[in-house]
Design a protein around this motif. Structure first.
Motif, mmCIF file in Angstrom:
data_model
loop_
_atom_site.group_PDB
_atom_site.id
_atom_site.type_symbol
_atom_site.label_atom_id
_atom_site.label_comp_id
_atom_site.label_asym_id
_atom_site.label_seq_id
_atom_site.Cartn_x
_atom_site.Cartn_y
_atom_site.Cartn_z
ATOM 1 N N GLU A 1 -25.750 -13.968 -99.767
ATOM 2 C CA GLU A 1 -27.106 -14.544 -99.791
ATOM 3 C C GLU A 1 -27.890 -14.154 -98.534
ATOM 4 N N TRP A 2 -27.188 -14.203 -97.379
ATOM 5 C CA TRP A 2 -27.886 -13.869 -96.128
ATOM 6 C C TRP A 2 -28.318 -12.400 -96.138
ATOM 7 N N ARG B 1 -22.212 -17.014 -99.082
ATOM 8 C CA ARG B 1 -23.310 -17.219 -98.133
ATOM 9 C C ARG B 1 -23.685 -15.912 -97.428
#
Length: 375
Positions: A323-324, A320
């Motif tokens: 992705e961020w 994550r």
């Protein structure tokens, strides 16, 4: 972003390692579970062996008790001289045997196969209860019987008794001369020959009736059923009451042999029982060890599963984060491209202004020149 990607790759590697460790512990748990199941089956087999050995021991003990009871009864009957006449019991008392030169009962000195006992007992009749005595003590023994009014007794003096010589006789069912079929101790051998030397043993009544015409007056034929055919024509049949006296020593010997065999078997059985108990104890110890190993393996598996769960959570978190960061990078790139486009527009506008200013300057210069020329 680079740092996030490196952290994500490291988390992924940690997750793969945790999955491998969890798989290894699960396989270990399965292997130990199979060993535990095998150990439990082994215990069941060892318990069955222990039960079988215990049952065999109980049966052997019961058989030993039964045979010992029979032997005790026979020994008591032999000690009490059951079946002997009162006179014979009187003479065979230990205190009188040595004083009167009594050598013992004839029946106790004979050994013969069980199948001949009925025939020999019938042949001997009252003589089966004979008390063997030194010939020199015969008168004293007779006087003792009279004085004590002890009852009747059959006495067999040990001396050079005339031994009947059997005649020639042949038949498929003829077993032989009774005296030759019976084993006796040395001092009783002459007495046996005198009593049974003229007696032929045949298997059946039919054989006795076939051979009866060939008998001399002093000879006899006896069947295995105890039927006695005498040369003088008399026939004696029926069960002999003295048979137990003759069979008792053999039965005692057989019971002693059987008890000795039981003792030998009991010793082997005890070894077998001990071995079965030892095997069962070892099997139980193996099961306890394997169950402990299984408990450790399960704890290791639970720890590996927990580590895998944490590694997966960390891997997801790092994914994550990547992705961020990737999203933020894209936003920055979009903003950068927009800024670059705006800057390009501004540069173009500046260039346009500069070009216009240049043209205006040139026009102003041209105008000034023309004004100067007009003046």
């Amino acid at each position: 972003l680079g740092g996030a990607q490196e952290a994500s790759a490291a988390a992924e590697r940690t997750l793969r390692q945790a999955e491998d460790a969890r798989g290894a512990t699960e396989r270990e748990v399965q292997a130990v579970q199979e060993q535990v199941a095998g150990a439990r089956r082994n215990i069941q087999e060892r318990e069955a062996e222990v039960r079988a050995a215990a049952n065999d021991r109980a049966a052997l003990t019961s058989n030993r008790t039964r045979l010992q009871a029979q032997l005790d009864a026979l020994e008591q009957a032999e000690q009490m001289l059951v079946g002997f006449t009162d006179g014979a019991r009187f003479l065979l008392e230990p205190t009188r045997q040595s004083r009167l030169g009594i050598r013992g009962a004839l029946s106790r000195m004979l050994q013969l196969p069980a199948e001949l006992e009925t025939a020999v007992a019938a042949s001997l009749g009252d003589a089966l209860e004979s008390v063997m005595i030194d010939a020199s003590n015969l008168a004293e023994a007779l006087a003792a019987l009279d004085t004590a009014d002890a009852g009747r007794a059959v006495l067999m003096p040990l001396e050079g008794n005339a031994v009947p010589r059997p005649g020639g006789m042949a038949d498929p069912e003829l077993l032989g001369v009774a005296a030759q079929l019976v084993q006796a101790s040395g001092e009783a051998r002459t007495a046996v020959s005198a009593l049974l030397g003229a007696t032929y043993v045949v298997r059946t009544r039919e054989a006795a009736m076939r051979l009866r015409p060939s008998l001399a007056p002093h000879e006899r034929l006896v069947t295995l059923r105890g039927e006695v055919f005498r040369g003088d024509g008399l026939v004696t049949a029926g069960k002999s009451p003295s048979l137990s006296i003759l069979s008792r020593p053999r039965q005692q010997r057989e019971l002693v042999e059987s008890l000795e065999d039981i003792e030998t078997r009991a010793a082997r059985l005890e070894t077998r029982v001990t071995a079965a108990d030892d095997n069962l104890n070892r099997a139980r110890a193996d099961l306890a060890r394997l169950e402990q190993s299984l408990e450790h393996a399960r704890r290791d598996m639970e720890g590996a599963q927990t580590a895998e769960h944490h590694a997966r959570l960390e891997s997801d978190r790092q994914s994550r984060m990547v992705e961020w960061h990737s999203g933020r990078l894209k936003e920055f790139e979009d903003e950068h491209r927009a800024t670059e486009a705006h800057a390009t527009e501004l540069r173009n506008l500046v260039l346009s202004f500069e070009s216009a200013a240049q043209e205006a300057t040139e026009a102003l210069t041209q105008l000034n020149t023309e004004l100067s020329q007009q003046n």
